[in-house]
Design a protein around this motif. Structure first.
Motif, PDB file in Angstrom:
ATOM      1  N   GLY A 272     -84.032  35.723  81.442  1.00  0.00           N
ATOM      2  CA  GLY A 272     -85.173  34.825  81.500  1.00  0.00           C
ATOM      3  C   GLY A 272     -86.348  35.313  80.671  1.00  0.00           C
ATOM      4  O   GLY A 272     -86.462  36.496  80.346  1.00  0.00           O
ATOM      5  N   ASN A 273     -87.254  34.361  80.347  1.00  0.00           N
ATOM      6  CA  ASN A 273     -88.462  34.736  79.609  1.00  0.00           C
ATOM      7  C   ASN A 273     -89.734  34.568  80.445  1.00  0.00           C
ATOM      8  O   ASN A 273     -90.799  34.976  80.015  1.00  0.00           O
ATOM      9  CB  ASN A 273     -88.559  33.964  78.285  1.00  0.00           C
ATOM     10  CG  ASN A 273     -88.613  32.464  78.478  1.00  0.00           C
ATOM     11  OD1 ASN A 273     -88.578  31.950  79.585  1.00  0.00           O
ATOM     12  ND2 ASN A 273     -88.682  31.739  77.368  1.00  0.00           N
ATOM     13  N   VAL A 274     -89.636  33.973  81.647  1.00  0.00           N
ATOM     14  CA  VAL A 274     -90.790  33.882  82.549  1.00  0.00           C
ATOM     15  C   VAL A 274     -90.479  34.482  83.919  1.00  0.00           C
ATOM     16  O   VAL A 274     -91.377  34.672  84.728  1.00  0.00           O
ATOM     17  CB  VAL A 274     -91.282  32.421  82.701  1.00  0.00           C
ATOM     18  CG1 VAL A 274     -91.842  31.909  81.388  1.00  0.00           C
ATOM     19  CG2 VAL A 274     -90.183  31.524  83.211  1.00  0.00           C
ATOM     20  N   ALA A 275     -89.251  34.762  84.200  1.00  0.00           N
ATOM     21  CA  ALA A 275     -88.765  35.489  85.373  1.00  0.00           C
ATOM     22  C   ALA A 275     -87.396  36.027  84.979  1.00  0.00           C
ATOM     23  O   ALA A 275     -86.859  35.679  83.924  1.00  0.00           O
ATOM     24  CB  ALA A 275     -88.657  34.575  86.595  1.00  0.00           C
ATOM     25  N   GLN A 276     -86.822  36.878  85.814  1.00  0.00           N
ATOM     26  CA  GLN A 276     -85.544  37.494  85.442  1.00  0.00           C
ATOM     27  C   GLN A 276     -84.439  36.466  85.226  1.00  0.00           C
ATOM     28  O   GLN A 276     -83.536  36.693  84.426  1.00  0.00           O
ATOM     29  CB  GLN A 276     -85.114  38.499  86.516  1.00  0.00           C
ATOM     30  CG  GLN A 276     -86.002  39.716  86.562  1.00  0.00           C
ATOM     31  CD  GLN A 276     -85.633  40.639  87.702  1.00  0.00           C
ATOM     32  OE1 GLN A 276     -84.860  40.289  88.596  1.00  0.00           O
ATOM     33  NE2 GLN A 276     -86.186  41.833  87.675  1.00  0.00           N
ATOM     34  N   ASN A 277     -84.498  35.337  85.929  1.00  0.00           N
ATOM     35  CA  ASN A 277     -83.431  34.346  85.828  1.00  0.00           C
ATOM     36  C   ASN A 277     -83.944  32.938  85.508  1.00  0.00           C
ATOM     37  O   ASN A 277     -83.257  31.958  85.760  1.00  0.00           O
ATOM     38  CB  ASN A 277     -82.606  34.333  87.115  1.00  0.00           C
ATOM     39  CG  ASN A 277     -83.445  33.996  88.334  1.00  0.00           C
ATOM     40  OD1 ASN A 277     -84.656  34.202  88.353  1.00  0.00           O
ATOM     41  ND2 ASN A 277     -82.811  33.479  89.357  1.00  0.00           N
ATOM     42  N   ILE A 278     -85.152  32.826  84.961  1.00  0.00           N
ATOM     43  CA  ILE A 278     -85.733  31.523  84.602  1.00  0.00           C
ATOM     44  C   ILE A 278     -86.136  31.553  83.130  1.00  0.00           C
ATOM     45  O   ILE A 278     -86.858  32.449  82.688  1.00  0.00           O
ATOM     46  CB  ILE A 278     -86.981  31.189  85.455  1.00  0.00           C
ATOM     47  CG1 ILE A 278     -86.670  31.260  86.956  1.00  0.00           C
ATOM     48  CG2 ILE A 278     -87.550  29.834  85.064  1.00  0.00           C
ATOM     49  CD1 ILE A 278     -85.734  30.196  87.460  1.00  0.00           C
ATOM     50  N   TRP A 279     -85.677  30.557  82.363  1.00  0.00           N
ATOM     51  CA  TRP A 279     -86.014  30.417  80.940  1.00  0.00           C
ATOM     52  C   TRP A 279     -86.931  29.215  80.799  1.00  0.00           C
ATOM     53  O   TRP A 279     -86.585  28.106  81.207  1.00  0.00           O
ATOM     54  CB  TRP A 279     -84.746  30.206  80.119  1.00  0.00           C
ATOM     55  CG  TRP A 279     -85.013  30.045  78.663  1.00  0.00           C
ATOM     56  CD1 TRP A 279     -85.247  28.878  77.993  1.00  0.00           C
ATOM     57  CD2 TRP A 279     -85.086  31.084  77.702  1.00  0.00           C
ATOM     58  NE1 TRP A 279     -85.453  29.129  76.667  1.00  0.00           N
ATOM     59  CE2 TRP A 279     -85.362  30.483  76.463  1.00  0.00           C
ATOM     60  CE3 TRP A 279     -84.946  32.465  77.754  1.00  0.00           C
ATOM     61  CZ2 TRP A 279     -85.498  31.209  75.292  1.00  0.00           C
ATOM     62  CZ3 TRP A 279     -85.072  33.190  76.598  1.00  0.00           C
ATOM     63  CH2 TRP A 279     -85.349  32.572  75.381  1.00  0.00           C
ATOM     64  N   ASP A 280     -88.117  29.413  80.236  1.00  0.00           N
ATOM     65  CA  ASP A 280     -89.068  28.333  80.012  1.00  0.00           C
ATOM     66  C   ASP A 280     -88.910  27.816  78.593  1.00  0.00           C
ATOM     67  O   ASP A 280     -88.994  28.579  77.637  1.00  0.00           O
ATOM     68  CB  ASP A 280     -90.495  28.851  80.221  1.00  0.00           C
ATOM     69  CG  ASP A 280     -91.551  27.767  80.050  1.00  0.00           C
ATOM     70  OD1 ASP A 280     -91.213  26.577  80.203  1.00  0.00           O
ATOM     71  OD2 ASP A 280     -92.706  28.120  79.765  1.00  0.00           O
ATOM     72  N   GLY A 281     -88.649  26.511  78.457  1.00  0.00           N
ATOM     73  CA  GLY A 281     -88.520  25.911  77.147  1.00  0.00           C
ATOM     74  C   GLY A 281     -87.096  25.517  76.820  1.00  0.00           C
ATOM     75  O   GLY A 281     -86.177  25.697  77.613  1.00  0.00           O
ATOM     76  N   PRO A 282     -86.903  24.964  75.608  1.00  0.00           N
ATOM     77  CA  PRO A 282     -85.564  24.540  75.196  1.00  0.00           C
ATOM     78  C   PRO A 282     -84.705  25.728  74.756  1.00  0.00           C
ATOM     79  O   PRO A 282     -85.201  26.840  74.599  1.00  0.00           O
ATOM     80  CB  PRO A 282     -85.840  23.599  74.023  1.00  0.00           C
ATOM     81  CG  PRO A 282     -87.113  24.118  73.445  1.00  0.00           C
ATOM     82  CD  PRO A 282     -87.922  24.636  74.608  1.00  0.00           C
TER      83      PRO A 282
END
Length: 129
Positions: free
Chosen positions: A78-88
């Motif tokens: 992820g880029n905002v949490a360990q398992n959350i990707w924000d954006g396309p």
């Protein structure tokens, strides 16, 4: 016990062992996979916090004044949490998360109805190499 009954008993035991081994292989892959990736989802100001599994240790850190399109990804991607990707364009699965073929059969064994077992008389097992 007749020879025919012995063969049936042995074949049943081998099939049970094959199913057990196959089941172990599938359960290991499933346990390793964790939460599968998914999305896209959207979050906007006023919505409840995004579930990450542990919001205290693994919170989502992004601008809370705008809406976001996010994806669930594998742990540590992820880029905002360990398992959350924000954006396309979220990242794909890590190399170890793909399909793993079953181990090779021992000499003299064949696949029959998706189960390993002794080859029938006159049939040579799988070729190695």
């Amino acid at each position: 016990m007749t020879t025919h009954n012995r063969r049936r008993t042995i074949a049943g035991a081998l099939m049970s062992a094959g199913l057990a081994v196959a089941g172990l292989g599938l359960s290991v892959g499933t346990a390793e996979a964790g939460t599968p990736p998914g999305g896209p989802f959207s979050w906007c100001p006023g919505d409840p916090p995004v579930e990450t599994g542990n919001k205290r240790v693994n919170p989502v850190r992004w601008d809370e004044g705008i809406c976001h399109e996010y994806w669930f990804v594998y742990h540590e991607q992820g880029n905002v949490a360990q398992n959350i990707w924000d954006g396309p364009n979220p990242p794909g699965p890590p190399p170890s998360m793909g399909f793993a073929p079953p181990p090779p059969l021992p000499p003299g064994w064949c696949w029959a109805m998706f189960l390993p077992g002794p080859c029938p008389p006159g049939v040579v097992g799988p070729r190695l190499g």
